[in-house]
Design an enzyme around this catalytic site. Structure first.
Site, PDB file in Angstrom:
ATOM      1  N   GLY B 289      20.432 -20.565 -28.394  1.00 13.47           N
ATOM      2  CA  GLY B 289      20.941 -21.664 -29.213  1.00 13.47           C
ATOM      3  C   GLY B 289      20.011 -22.854 -29.171  1.00 13.47           C
ATOM      4  CB  SER B 290      20.717 -26.467 -29.452  1.00 14.15           C
ATOM      5  OG  SER B 290      21.608 -26.256 -30.513  1.00 14.15           O
ATOM      6  CB  THR B 291      18.645 -24.497 -24.619  1.00 14.17           C
ATOM      7  OG1 THR B 291      19.041 -23.156 -24.894  1.00 14.17           O
ATOM      8  CG2 THR B 291      19.802 -25.252 -24.030  1.00 14.17           C
ATOM      9  CG  PHE B 292      14.516 -20.949 -28.471  1.00 14.83           C
ATOM     10  CD1 PHE B 292      14.099 -20.315 -27.305  1.00 14.83           C
ATOM     11  CD2 PHE B 292      13.793 -20.735 -29.640  1.00 14.83           C
ATOM     12  CE1 PHE B 292      13.004 -19.479 -27.312  1.00 14.83           C
ATOM     13  CE2 PHE B 292      12.687 -19.901 -29.654  1.00 14.83           C
ATOM     14  CZ  PHE B 292      12.291 -19.265 -28.481  1.00 14.83           C
TER      15      PHE B 292
END
Lengths: 405, 592
Positions: B289-292
């Site tokens: 998700g957004s941590t990428f």
């Protein structure tokens, strides 16, 4: 020939000339027996090694191996004494045969054989009443009356045959009394110790045959033995079970113990190889061969000294028996001849039985190896008998071809 | 008196037979001792062989400060020789009474093995129990002294340590990875014995046992316990399914903490469901998700496709085009122009997708690979997974895969370990380090056998992005996320430590691979501190927080507070200097 036969009848006189012409046979016998005694002491000492055994020298009587060493000089003394005292002086008195020591001792041993069976007098080892136990100071002496009976009954039969002479072939004079005494002793011994009974029975019969009893007279015994067997074995369930067990192996527990002993003994001998593991290097003596100082000491000889040791020990017995046969041939009187046959036969048969048991050629029974196995009273009695044999040799004829002095 | 010498033949025959018998015995002896000697020697050897096992102790596992995590202690076990037991009921009754076992069952087992010579009754009994068994008067029962593996810290670091089988052989985790070091070498004394099994003399080959070596981990139990506590609190607070957490030193790759919740006690691992024993930090690929997104931005910065302050138009929350379908912001937000830094701070899907489109799939893919995704990190723990990175050939359907990958969906699934490793790369000046959990190996007497700590901690580490891009990412892009006012992870703000990071609220793909589960999220927060000189990186990933509680479900709401607590405790414990916000900014400028 005539003078010769005269001297045969007077062994005491002959003894003097024998000293001038000592028969080499007696000397040989002494050498052989001494060698066996020393070898026995050595091997019993080696076989007696154990772990966790504390040796207290002041209580050495409790250690059979040390006791065995102490018995070597004693046995030697006995051997020396009896080889010097003429057997006609102490064993058999020709003129008062029934008062002879050999008769007393035979009677005594029969009495002791009965007494040992009475609980309280006899001492049981391994479940059979074979021993007397005495306390002599700190030491404990065990004594087996069957050892005494074994030697005196065969010597008695030899003496009796010599006493009766040609009348031995008479059924009532020769066969019946001889067989009665022999049968009584064999039965008494056989109750507790089958091996010794068979030994005594076999040698005794041989002595009677040599003494003049006709062989066919023994056929009388066949129905008697069959009847006794029927009553005492076949009709008694547990004994019959033992017989079938021995034959066919129905009762594994009965066979297991003795076959274990035999297997272990065989393994000990075979593992020795040709040269052996070296004196004292054997490991089977650490509890792996039961009775390794007594009846099975030959197994330890085989293990530590190898085939060489076995061959030497057996070779000594062979030479001993050859000497015995020569002594028989050269005996100067019937008594000496019969005694020599009886004694040589007993030593030889006992050695053969022991060796066959130890090498698994025969089923296990408690028979010691003469001169080698540990055991005090038996050793001294064997030494006594051997002394008589040496004495017979001393009184033997000098060979015809040799010029007499 | 004359003798009939003919009768003498009976004697001669008798003696002759005896002589022959003696010669026969000699022959028999020759046969035995010449041809059967070897066979019987072997029999003697087997019969007399006594093996006295020499026990040795398995090495201990300690943390970086030498605190005992796993250690083998002397203990007693009860066994029987069933072949010696005649009265199985009686013996079983006695033992059952003393050891708290079931008599009927035990008697059945003993009888069932009546021909065997050995059977365990109970392993590792207490000293009192062993004493009472020693007092038993029945034959065939024995006490064996052996070592029991114990874990003094309970369930702490369970997934790192792994566990052993009952005989102390490592099956999982460090216990398995370091089996060669930890394993003791039991010795044997092979002696001859007498019939009572007492050894004869001291001949024979005697080999003494050798203790195993001790393994020192990089884990610090103080930090580990903090992480474990925060995971537990978070899972309980949000009624979540599970959580994983990690703390790593970005400069060296040393793992200071690695935890899973729920956990288990390694001492009782064999009775625990295997799913619980799995170290999900290493094994389970999740859509990041957004941590990428930071990796998307860092790649673009490194390639020069964008600059930090460049404005990206975010299509007011609806971005559609041929070849990549429709992209929306989460929670229905709509943004207009956002700077590249703001794309991260606000976590704009559309912004990320557009940045990715600027790079193109070839470059972006090569950068994803360079950050270590799709490959095992090479950590010194067994069972690591490689995550999932769809091969470039399969990135078809126009730009669908490219745009979805930019915000951590579609062709990328990463393990938590890969994620934190990549994040360390962003933090440490752009070098991809290999995570490490074993510091070294000590001998039983404390001598250093192996030292895995390199003087140059970046030795062999691959450069992925430049120092400059790394600094920009930390101080300009990621720090904004933890901004007290507008950042998605304002919950993680810590006065004086300049926390930077990125939230993530990933949907969980359905098992059949078609679309995503309703209201099921993996809420994560990955952070580092302090921004001026990153000392630790922390990842917390919470699976399926219960959205219906109304406490929130996003990474910023669920994971960020836990990360903040972990960072607070850790930096204080590690003695990291606290500096005021403006001073930090000055230092950054000065350094530049």
């Amino acid at each position: 020939m005539l003078t010769e036969s005269k001297t045969i009848n007077s062994p005491d006189q002959r003894g003097k000339t024998a000293e001038a012409h000592p028969s080499a046979l007696g000397g040989w016998l002494l050498i052989i027996i001494s060698t066996l005694l020393c070898l026995g002491a050595l091997m019993v000492f080696s076989a007696g090694a154990g772990i966790g055994q504390k040796l207290e020298i002041e209580r050495f009587w409790e250690f059979s191996t040390l006791r065995r060493i102490a018995f070597v000089p004693l046995a030697w003394l006995v051997l020396a004494v009896f080889s010097r005292v003429g057997y006609r002086r102490w064993l058999v008195w020709e003129n008062h045969f029934w008062l002879s020591p050999v008769v007393w001792f035979t009677a005594l041993s029969i009495i002791l054989l009965v007494v040992v069976l009475i609980p309280g007098f006899g001492h049981a080892m391994h479940g059979s009443f074979r021993w007397f136990k005495f306390k002599v100071g700190p030491a404990e002496i065990t004594f087996q009356p069957s050892e005494l009976a074994k030697w005196f009954v065969v010597m008695f039969l030899a003496a009796y045959a010599a006493y009766r002479g040609g009348k031995m072939r008479n059924f009532k004079v020769g066969f019946v009394p001889g067989c009665a005494v022999l049968g009584l002793v064999v039965a008494l011994i056989g109750k507790e110790d089958f091996g010794t009974a068979a030994l005594v029975g076999g040698v005794g019969m041989m002595v009677l045959l040599v003494g003049g009893v006709r062989w066919y007279q023994f056929l009388v015994l066949v129905p008697l033995i069959a009847g006794a067997f029927y009553l005492m074995v076949y009709r008694v369930d547990y004994r019959w079970a033992r017989v079938t067990g021995w034959l066919g192996g129905d009762d594994p527990n009965a066979v297991l113990d003795s076959s274990y002993q035999a297997r272990q003994s065989l393994t000990a001998i075979a593992s020795g190889g040709i040269w052996g593991k070296g004196l004292g290097n054997g490991t089977m003596k650490f509890g792996w061969v039961p009775e390794d100082t007594t009846d099975f000491v030959f197994a330890i000889i085989g293990e530590e000294l190898g085939f060489v040791g076995c061959a030497i020990v057996i070779g000594l017995f062979v030479v001993l028996m050859v000497c015995g046969i020569l002594i028989v041939n050269r005996a100067s009187d019937p008594l000496g001849m019969f005694l020599a046959v009886a004694i040589t036969g007993t030593i030889g048969a006992q050695a053969v039985m022991n060796l066959m048991v130890v090498t698994s050629l025969a089923p296990t029974k408690g028979i010691a190896l003469p001169f080698i196995s540990a055991g005090g009273s038996g050793l001294l009695l064997t030494a006594m008998a051997a002394g008589v044999l040496v004495n017979v040799a001393k009184h033997g004829r000098v060979k015809q071809k040799k010029p007499t002095g | 008196m004359e003798v009939d010498r003919r009768n003498l033949w009976w004697g001669r025959i008798f003696l002759g037979v005896m002589l022959l018998a003696l010669l026969g015995v000699v022959g028999w002896c020759y046969y035995l001792q010449r041809y059967k000697a070897e066979y019987h020697r072997e029999k003697v050897r087997v019969q007399q062989l006594k093996i006295i096992p020499q026990t040795a102790r398995r090495g201990a596992i300690v943390d970086r400060e030498g605190r005992l995590l796993a250690v083998s202690c002397r203990s007693s076990s009860v066994w029987v020789d069933p072949s010696l037991i005649k009265d199985a009921e009686g013996v079983a009754g006695e033992l059952a009474k003393l050891l708290g076992l079931k008599q009927a069952e035990l008697a059945e087992q003993i009888r069932g093995r009546s021909t065997k010579r050995f059977m365990w009754i109970k392993r590792f009994v207490s000293e009192a129990e062993a004493e009472s068994v020693r007092g038993l008067k029945c034959g065939g029962v024995g006490i064996q002294e052996e070592y029991e593996r114990q874990y003094p810290m309970g369930s702490s670091s369970a997934h790192v340590l792994g566990f052993t089988d009952i005989d102390g052989r490592g099956l999982e985790g460090i216990e398995a990875a370091c089996e060669d070091y930890l394993a003791q070498r039991p010795g044997q004394w092979r002696l001859r014995s007498d019939a009572l099994r007492r050894p004869i003399g001291s001949q024979g080959d005697c080999e003494d046992g050798r203790d195993g070596k001790n393994v020192v981990l990089t884990v610090d139990t103080v930090i580990q316990k903090t992480v474990e506590k925060q995971l537990e609190l978070t899972v309980k607070k949000f009624h979540a399914e599970s959580a994983v957490g990690m703390v790593m030193d970005p400069r060296s790759g040393e793992i200071l903490a690695m935890a899973n919740y729920p956990s288990f006690k390694p001492g009782q691992a064999r009775q625990v469901d295997s799913a619980l024993r799995r170290n999900r930090v290493l094994t389970d690929p999740v859509e990041p998700g957004s941590t990428f997104k930071p990796f998307t931005v860092a790649s673009a910065l490194e390639g020069g496709y964008v600059s930090v302050n460049q404005e990206i138009f975010c299509h007011n929350g609806y971005y559609a085009g041929k070849g990549f379908g429709v992209i929306r912001e989460y929670d229905g937000h709509g943004y207009g122009n956002l700077s590249v830094a703001d794309v991260i701070a606000r976590s704009s899907n559309i912004g990320s997708a557009k940045i990715a489109q600027k790079m193109g799939k070839n470059y972006f893919f090569s950068m994803i690979e360079k950050f270590g995704f799709g490959k095992k990190s090479g950590i010194d723990l067994p069972g690591e997974g490689a995550g999932i990175l769809m091969p470039l050939e399969q990135w078809k359907w126009g730009q669908y895969a490219l745009t979805r990958a930019s915000y951590g969906q579609g062709p990328v699934a990463v393990t938590p370990l890969q994620l934190i490793r990549g994040f360390c790369c962003l933090s440490n000046g752009g070098r991809l380090i290999t995570p490490r959990i074993i510091r070294g190996v000590l001998d039983a007497d404390g001598t250093v056998v192996k030292n895995f700590v390199e003087a140059d901690s970046f030795k062999g580490a691959r450069r992925v992005i430049s120092e400059e891009v790394s600094r920009q990412m930390v101080t300009k892009v990621l720090k904004g996320v933890v901004d007290r006012l507008g950042g998605s992870a304002h919950n993680a703000y810590l006065e004086g430590y300049q926390v930077y990071g990125k939230t993530g609220t990933a949907n969980i793909p359905k098992k059949d691979g078609r679309g995503y589960e309703e209201n099921k999220y993996i809420s994560s927060f990955i952070a580092g501190a302090p921004a001026a000189d990153p000392r630790i990186c922390v990842l917390v990933m919470v699976r399926c927080p219960d959205r219906s509680l109304g406490l929130g479900y996003t990474g910023g709401q669920v994971a960020a507070p836990a990360v903040r607590e972990i960072i607070r405790d850790s930096v204080e414990y590690l003695g990291v200097e606290k500096i005021a916000e403006n001073e930090a900014a000055d230092r950054n400028i000065a350094r530049r």
